[in-house]
Each structure stands twice: as C-alpha cells, then as structure tokens.
Design an enzyme around this catalytic site. Structure first.
Site, PDB file in Angstrom:
ATOM      1  N   ASP A 122       0.877  -1.165   0.000  1.00 45.37           N
ATOM      2  CA  ASP A 122       0.000   0.000   0.000  1.00 45.37           C
ATOM      3  C   ASP A 122       0.931   1.237   0.000  1.00 45.37           C
ATOM      4  O   ASP A 122       2.134   1.094   0.241  1.00 45.37           O
ATOM      5  CB  ASP A 122      -0.834  -0.101   1.287  1.00 45.37           C
ATOM      6  CG  ASP A 122      -1.508   1.160   1.679  1.00 45.37           C
ATOM      7  OD1 ASP A 122      -2.265   1.682   0.865  1.00 45.37           O
ATOM      8  OD2 ASP A 122      -1.279   1.639   2.814  1.00 45.37           O
ATOM      9  N   ASP A 124       0.133   5.091   1.241  1.00 49.33           N
ATOM     10  CA  ASP A 124       0.059   6.007   2.398  1.00 49.33           C
ATOM     11  C   ASP A 124       0.050   5.235   3.721  1.00 49.33           C
ATOM     12  O   ASP A 124      -0.741   4.315   3.905  1.00 49.33           O
ATOM     13  CB  ASP A 124      -1.205   6.868   2.309  1.00 49.33           C
ATOM     14  CG  ASP A 124      -1.084   7.884   1.197  1.00 49.33           C
ATOM     15  OD1 ASP A 124      -0.453   8.914   1.399  1.00 49.33           O
ATOM     16  OD2 ASP A 124      -1.609   7.596   0.094  1.00 49.33           O
ATOM     17  N   ASP A 321      -1.679  -0.538   5.838  1.00 54.01           N
ATOM     18  CA  ASP A 321      -2.026   0.010   7.160  1.00 54.01           C
ATOM     19  C   ASP A 321      -3.507   0.333   7.321  1.00 54.01           C
ATOM     20  O   ASP A 321      -3.944   0.717   8.396  1.00 54.01           O
ATOM     21  CB  ASP A 321      -1.253   1.317   7.396  1.00 54.01           C
ATOM     22  CG  ASP A 321      -1.789   2.438   6.522  1.00 54.01           C
ATOM     23  OD1 ASP A 321      -1.962   2.195   5.302  1.00 54.01           O
ATOM     24  OD2 ASP A 321      -2.077   3.526   7.048  1.00 54.01           O
TER      25      ASP A 321
HETATM   26  O1  LIG Z   1      -4.385   3.090  -0.202  1.00 54.19           O
HETATM   27  P1  LIG Z   1      -3.455   4.167   0.222  1.00 54.19           P
HETATM   28  O2  LIG Z   1      -2.265   4.294  -0.680  1.00 54.19           O
HETATM   29  O3  LIG Z   1      -3.051   4.045   1.661  1.00 54.19           O
HETATM   30  O4  LIG Z   1      -4.295   5.513   0.077  1.00 54.19           O
HETATM   31  C1  LIG Z   1      -5.339   5.799   0.993  1.00 54.19           C
HETATM   32  C2  LIG Z   1      -5.558   7.289   1.084  1.00 54.19           C
HETATM   33  O5  LIG Z   1      -4.263   7.858   1.270  1.00 54.19           O
HETATM   34  C3  LIG Z   1      -4.176   9.282   1.300  1.00 54.19           C
HETATM   35  O6  LIG Z   1      -4.757   9.756   2.502  1.00 54.19           O
HETATM   36  C4  LIG Z   1      -4.101   9.330   3.676  1.00 54.19           C
HETATM   37  O7  LIG Z   1      -2.753   9.837   3.682  1.00 54.19           O
HETATM   38  C5  LIG Z   1      -2.667  11.299   3.734  1.00 54.19           C
HETATM   39  C6  LIG Z   1      -1.197  11.667   3.648  1.00 54.19           C
HETATM   40  O8  LIG Z   1      -0.452  11.085   4.660  1.00 54.19           O
HETATM   41  C7  LIG Z   1      -3.353  11.795   5.007  1.00 54.19           C
HETATM   42  O9  LIG Z   1      -3.312  13.234   5.044  1.00 54.19           O
HETATM   43  C8  LIG Z   1      -4.804  11.325   5.022  1.00 54.19           C
HETATM   44  O10 LIG Z   1      -5.427  11.692   6.240  1.00 54.19           O
HETATM   45  C9  LIG Z   1      -4.874   9.800   4.897  1.00 54.19           C
HETATM   46  O11 LIG Z   1      -6.214   9.359   4.761  1.00 54.19           O
HETATM   47  C10 LIG Z   1      -4.840   9.863   0.088  1.00 54.19           C
HETATM   48  O12 LIG Z   1      -4.799  11.266   0.156  1.00 54.19           O
HETATM   49  C11 LIG Z   1      -6.251   9.360  -0.034  1.00 54.19           C
HETATM   50  O13 LIG Z   1      -6.860   9.912  -1.172  1.00 54.19           O
HETATM   51  C12 LIG Z   1      -6.194   7.849  -0.184  1.00 54.19           C
HETATM   52  O14 LIG Z   1      -7.496   7.335  -0.345  1.00 54.19           O
END
Ligand SMILES: O=P(O)(O)OC[C@H]1O[C@H](O[C@H]2O[C@H](CO)[C@@H](O)[C@H](O)[C@H]2O)[C@H](O)[C@@H](O)[C@@H]1O
Length: 381
Positions: A122, A124, A321
C-alpha cells in the site's frame, strides 16, 4: 494441509473473542514478564454504544473517530504517564496476536522455501508516513532505494487508494506494477495477455495494458467530486480529491466539532447516487462505485495476470495500514497464499498475520528481504 493461521496465531494469540484472557494467555503473559496485576489492563475496552441520529446511528461518526490513531505527540498531550504505560502494555500484548514481521523474518523465509516471493504494498501509511497534507506524503530517499532493490528481485506492485498517476508520481519507479483507485485501475505490461483490458501508453511512451473495471463510472465520479467540493467548501480544513474511479473527502484537518456536519453532507450527497458506496480510510471518507472490486480482487487479478496464482509455487506478502487493505489480507489468509502484514502502532483487529510498527520498520523489512536474497542467491533474480 498447511495452515498459516495455526502456525502463527495459535501459539501467540492473547485475546479471546469475548475479550477475556484465557489461562494459556495468562501463562504466555507471565512468561513474557507481565505481573498478574496488569492483566485487566490488557483487555481491550468494549466499544461505546451507538448514538442516535443519522450519521451517528449509521456508525459513520464512530468509524470516523476510530479511523486513525492519534500521533504520539497528542497521546502525550492528553494522557498522563500511567495511561501511556497502559497503552504500551496493551500494544505489546496485541503483538502476541500479530507478531512483528521483522522478528518472524526467519519463519517467513522458511515458509517461502523455494517459492517465488511476490510483494504487494500500500502507499500512504506504509511507504510514506501519514502527514496532514495528502499532496506532501513523500517517501524517504532510503525507502525509495529499498523499494527499487525489492523490485529488482521480486515482482512488486503498489496498490493504492490514490489515482494511479498520482501514486506513480509519488513513487517514481518504473520497475513496479501500479494499481490505483483501490485496485480499480491496474497497469500491466503488454507482454501479459488478459481478456479484459484496454491499450494505453505509460509515461515513457511504452505500450501497456490497463484493466479498469469501473470505467463507466468516470462521469459519475467527476460529477460527485464537483458536488462534494461544493458542499464542503465552507468547512475549514476539508479537502476533496478526485482519483478518477473514486473520490476522497479528507477531514484530518477539520475541527472534530464539524465531523458530524461533514459526514452528514457527504451522506446527503450519496443519497442521490445509489450506485456509489462509502468506505472509511484514515481520516478520510472514500466514495467509490458499488462494483464488487477492491484491493483483494486486485491482488488476485495481478497474481493471475503475472502467472503467479499457484500458491504451491508462490508466496505473496502484502503490507498495508488501512481498512481498505483488509480485503487483500483476507484474500491471502483465506487462500493460504501468504502473509498479510499490518502497519500499525496501535492495536487493531485485522485479517493480517503479522505486523510492523511504522514505515521505518517497513523499510527494514524490505531491506531484510533484499539482503536475504543477495546472500542466498547472489544477484540472480
Ligand atoms: O491506499 P493508500 O495508498 O493508503 O491511500 C489511501 C488514502 O491515502 C491518502 O490519505 C491518507 O494519507 C494522507 C497523507 O499522509 C493523510 O493526510 C490522510 O489523512 C490519509 O487518509 C490519500 O490522500 C487518499 O486519497 C487515499 O485514499
């Protein structure tokens, strides 16, 4: 038949389903040096009862509150030393159920035996730490180097909730496979045959295939994205992202007093879109098509497309995560295909088998895999 579950969980499980500690749990804890007086602290607290109206009664608000752990600094600000010790104890006992993938490294390698290892990641919270601004979620230089080495030896794919273009822009490595929008946008090389794909070119103008099971939803996602931007524009800190096949409403930077309001507005918009559904990420509401497709399906698709679906020959590792990663953990667990590894610094129920605390441990784990490969097989792929 081999069972991953029996192998890892039965010896180490601490919590029973009714949230009490069994005699063997207690013995394990004693062996680990916990005094019996702290046992009651190790039992997870029951969740509070449901509240009454709309977004409260449908569980949205509760899910929003529990959607991401507070950072260490906040924990220190709001809790006293004793409570922090209590959190540590709960975390260490949780690790009995989800052992560290670093400490279980030899076990994983033994299990891999002569199998081909394939790595899914993954983005983020796994490769980049969670930060307030989604546009500034960068990987460290060390992480990029570890990822580049991993991809040299093992087929490696990133499966992200972000748009495929965005995650490619953040990772910047051509050696990997990319799946964006929770697996609804998969790019794979031309050399791989699949019945259901469209032709395209990648950033280097190389011909590639795209698998996009939610293509028909693009106009609807664009429309709902614009509406969500509009209805949240007066909520300070709200931020909406368009990922082409899904859209996200972030509330990490919104005052908690306004969470019910943001949830209610998203809820009201979705009433007009019965073909869209909502899932919860880390301080983000994710709106996506109702189709039967998720990160788990994307893992199955990639394994099959890459000719890696025979679990007697292939061991898959998926590191993530988020709640959306649970679909992938489930596929690996139920298909006995390999190991889900949950990245978390706080206890969470999960379909994963193992855990890593944070992105630093993820990097160490990737580096261990690379070292093991180099020591045992030289530079052979
Ligand atoms: O599937 P992933 O790669 O983990 O993406 C899931 C979401 O990730 C991002 O948001 C998350 O990370 C951001 C930066 O650290 C944080 O600010 C936010 O609160 C988290 O939810 C991304 O911006 C989303 O669009 C994705 O869906």
């Amino acid at each position: 038949m081999h069972s991953f579950e029996n192998e890892i969980i039965s010896e180490t499980s601490v919590f029973t389903m009714d949230y009490s500690l069994s005699t063997s749990d207690k013995k394990t804890l004693k062996r680990l040096g916990f005094h019996s007086s702290v046992f009651p602290l190790l039992i997870p607290k029951k969740k509070p009862g449901k509240l009454v109206d709309d977004v409260r009664s449908n569980g949205w608000l509760e899910a929003m509150r529990s959607s991401s752990p507070p950072c260490k600094r906040m924990v220190k600000d709001v809790e006293d030393e004793l409570a922090s010790d209590e959190n540590d104890l709960i975390y260490y006992s949780w690790k009995l159920k989800y052992p560290s993938a670093l400490k279980s490294f030899d076990h994983i390698i033994n299990r891999a035996n002569n199998k081909k290892i394939v790595v899914f990641l993954d983005y983020d919270g796994t490769l980049s730490p969670i930060v307030d601004d989604p546009n500034r979620a960068f990987m460290s230089i060390d992480m990029r180097a570890a990822l580049k080495s991993i991809a040299k030896y093992f087929p490696t794919a990133i499966i992200s909730g972000r748009s495929r273009n965005k995650v490619y822009e953040l990772v910047g490595l051509t050696e990997l496979f990319y799946a964006g929008s929770h697996g609804m946008d998969i790019m794979f090389p031309m050399s791989i045959n699949h019945t259901n794909y469209i032709r395209s070119t990648d950033k280097q103008d190389k011909e590639v295939n795209l698998f996009q099971p939610a293509r028909e939803f693009i106009p609807m996602i664009n429309e709902v994205f614009r509406t969500l931007v509009n209805v949240t524009k007066d909520i300070r800190g709200a931020f909406v992202e368009n990922h082409k096949f899904c859209t996200s409403v972030h509330y990490r930077n919104v005052d908690e007093m306004s969470w019910a309001m943001i949830a209610q507005r998203v809820h009201d918009v979705l009433k007009d879109y019965p073909r869209l559904r909502l899932t919860h990420g880390r301080k983000v509401l994710e709106v996506r098509p109702i189709i039967d497709w998720d990160k788990g399906k994307a893992v199955e698709f990639l394994l099959q497309s890459l000719g890696l679906s025979n679990s007697d020959e292939v061991l898959a590792i998926y590191i993530g995560d988020d709640r959306t990663d649970e679909d992938a953990f489930k596929v690996l667990r139920e298909g006995k295909r390999g190991y889900g590894i949950l990245v978390s610094s706080v206890p969470k129920e999960s379909k994963a088998f193992l855990s890593l605390r944070d992105t630093l441990e993820v990097k160490d784990f990737l580096k261990s895999l690379v070292s093991w490969k180099e020591q045992n097989y030289g530079n052979d792929k």
